[in-house]
Each structure stands twice: as structure tokens, then as C-alpha cells.
Enzyme design. Sequence first.
Site, PDB file in Angstrom:
ATOM      1  N   LYS A 299      -5.023   9.592  -8.379  1.00 18.46           N
ATOM      2  CA  LYS A 299      -4.660   9.880  -6.986  1.00 18.46           C
ATOM      3  C   LYS A 299      -4.937  11.361  -6.795  1.00 18.46           C
ATOM      4  O   LYS A 299      -4.129  12.218  -7.191  1.00 18.46           O
ATOM      5  CB  LYS A 299      -3.182   9.561  -6.750  1.00 18.46           C
ATOM      6  CG  LYS A 299      -2.696   9.842  -5.323  1.00 18.46           C
ATOM      7  CD  LYS A 299      -3.173   8.776  -4.350  1.00 18.46           C
ATOM      8  CE  LYS A 299      -2.609   9.035  -2.953  1.00 18.46           C
ATOM      9  NZ  LYS A 299      -3.072   8.050  -1.977  1.00 18.46           N
TER      10      LYS A 299
ATOM     11  N   HIS B  90       0.820  -1.206   0.000  1.00 16.40           N
ATOM     12  CA  HIS B  90       0.000   0.000   0.000  1.00 16.40           C
ATOM     13  C   HIS B  90       0.859   1.264   0.000  1.00 16.40           C
ATOM     14  O   HIS B  90       0.648   2.170  -0.818  1.00 16.40           O
ATOM     15  CB  HIS B  90      -0.920  -0.001   1.219  1.00 16.40           C
ATOM     16  CG  HIS B  90      -1.860   1.151   1.256  1.00 16.40           C
ATOM     17  ND1 HIS B  90      -3.076   1.142   0.603  1.00 16.40           N
ATOM     18  CD2 HIS B  90      -1.760   2.373   1.851  1.00 16.40           C
ATOM     19  CE1 HIS B  90      -3.681   2.308   0.796  1.00 16.40           C
ATOM     20  NE2 HIS B  90      -2.906   3.066   1.549  1.00 16.40           N
TER      21      HIS B  90
ATOM     22  N   HIS C 298       2.986   6.091  -1.852  1.00 17.53           N
ATOM     23  CA  HIS C 298       3.652   7.243  -1.233  1.00 17.53           C
ATOM     24  C   HIS C 298       5.168   7.149  -1.343  1.00 17.53           C
ATOM     25  O   HIS C 298       5.873   7.561  -0.422  1.00 17.53           O
ATOM     26  CB  HIS C 298       3.235   7.353   0.239  1.00 17.53           C
ATOM     27  CG  HIS C 298       1.776   7.584   0.440  1.00 17.53           C
ATOM     28  ND1 HIS C 298       1.175   8.791   0.161  1.00 17.53           N
ATOM     29  CD2 HIS C 298       0.785   6.762   0.863  1.00 17.53           C
ATOM     30  CE1 HIS C 298      -0.121   8.703   0.418  1.00 17.53           C
ATOM     31  NE2 HIS C 298      -0.382   7.487   0.845  1.00 17.53           N
TER      32      HIS C 298
END
Length: 282
Positions: A218, A156, A172
Site C-alpha cells: 500500500k 474495500h 482504511h
Amino acid sequence: MTEGDRELSALIQELWDNDTNRLRPGIDYRISLQGKAGDLAGVPDDSDGAGMPLFSFVDENIFKKETFLAFISLLDNYESDTGEPEIVTPEEEMENHRFLDSVIKTPTMKIAHKYLVEKRLSPEDTTGFKQQLYKIWFELYARKGSSKPDSSGFEHVFVGETRGGHTVIGFHNWIQLYLQEKLGHIDYKGYSVNANSPQPDENKHMLALQFSWKNGIKPKGSIFIGVSPEFEFSLYTLCFLMSPNERVKVSFNLYDVEIVCHHYNQKHIGTTYPVPVKYLNV
């Protein structure tokens, strides 16, 4: 800032000072901020504040270093769609362990480990610590809406996932962003900024941005840029194990930052990422 936040800030400053593999903005890499991204409420927007890629240059010699090599080998081990069960092959499990072995040897993780042992949050022996890290980051779990294990903290945060084919969640990490952009899978839409966040700076190691990936959007994400895998891995592990809060305020180097860290069943990392609060004048 609480006493605990100040203590954590001092520790993260030590991690930062010992991140010997960090890239230098404008020298080892260059980014092109271009324009501000469109304001999205979680839905795709046709407006694009950037006609060019985010990364205009990265010195890929850094990717030959042990932790970078081991990290990059993990990026193709996952199904991006949540709901698609993950199957971990023996080779992929070996790659996970190889990455942990490489990270544990670094100055940043040694500093983090020593502190966690002092706080009685981690086992002192390397084998036990590795097992703890594996559980936190690599053990699979079922994300919301799925009945089978389809996600992990590592996937993730560092690789990224898609939900429903049109929304990007997680994602990220700057290395994955750079590599996916280089392959033509990322369309950088521009930087994100609001009244409470600092103006972006191409010479800072942090950025809030918007991008599309694999036909998903995103709407807003934030990442460190140019830092090593071991710095992020150490930082996020510390925040996960130390902070009962889901947002911890820290100050280090030139940055006031909130580190968001959501737990999954108190056992695994659900998500974690930096939110730039302020750039400090030094």
C-alpha cells in the site's frame, strides 16, 4: 469551505462529540511513528522507515463492546483478491445484519440518521434505513477488471483488497490494521507526508502511512486511529449520501480533513477515506 461543507462539519463535530467508544491516544492505545516511508510511485520500494510495528499497545477490552465485536466478526468474511468472486454464506449475512443492528443503536448513527431523514436522503423507519445501509455497504459488485461480483464497499474500505497479488487497495481501518499487524501479516513501512500535509503526531487520531500486506504494498494510505466503527460508518455514510463531490472538506475537533468518497454506479461506496489537511491549534 462552502455553506454545505460548514453544515456537514458541524454535523461531524456532533458525531465526534458523541463517539463514546473512541479510544484515547497514549492511554487506550499507543503508536510508534518511527521514520518516514520511502517515496513510491505505486511500486514496491525496499526502503523501510520503520523497524518496529505501528501499534505498541492497544487496550483490547474495547473490543468486547458490541459494535467492535460485531465489526471484528466481519473481517474474515472476504476473499482479498479482486477477481475472486465473493460468496456470502447465510452466517455471514447474519453477521452483516448484526453489525448494522449494533451500529444503528449508537448515538453517532442516530444523529446521522436524523439528519439524513430531514434532508430526505434516508427513510425514517429503521427497517428501511437498514436496507439502505446494506445496499450501500454490503451489496456485492464487480470491481474494474472483474466479470463477477468480487467486492463491496465494506470489504474495500474496512477490510482491504489486493489487486494482481502485489498492490493493496482500500484498507482504511485501524482495527483491521492492528489485528493484521498483530498476526504478522502487516509490515508498517513508516508514515507518509508531503509539502501540503501536516507532520504526523502520535497523539492525533489520523495518519497517512505506507505498509505491506499479504505480499502486496500500500504505497500510501490514510486512516483514522482509535475511533469507533460506528463513527466511521456514520461519517462515510453521510458523505456518500450528501455530497455530489468526490472530495468534501470538513473541519471538526482539531482537524481540517478532506473526506474522499468515490461512488460505484451511484449505488454503492467504491472507496472512502480521510486525508489530513491541517491540525488546528486550539
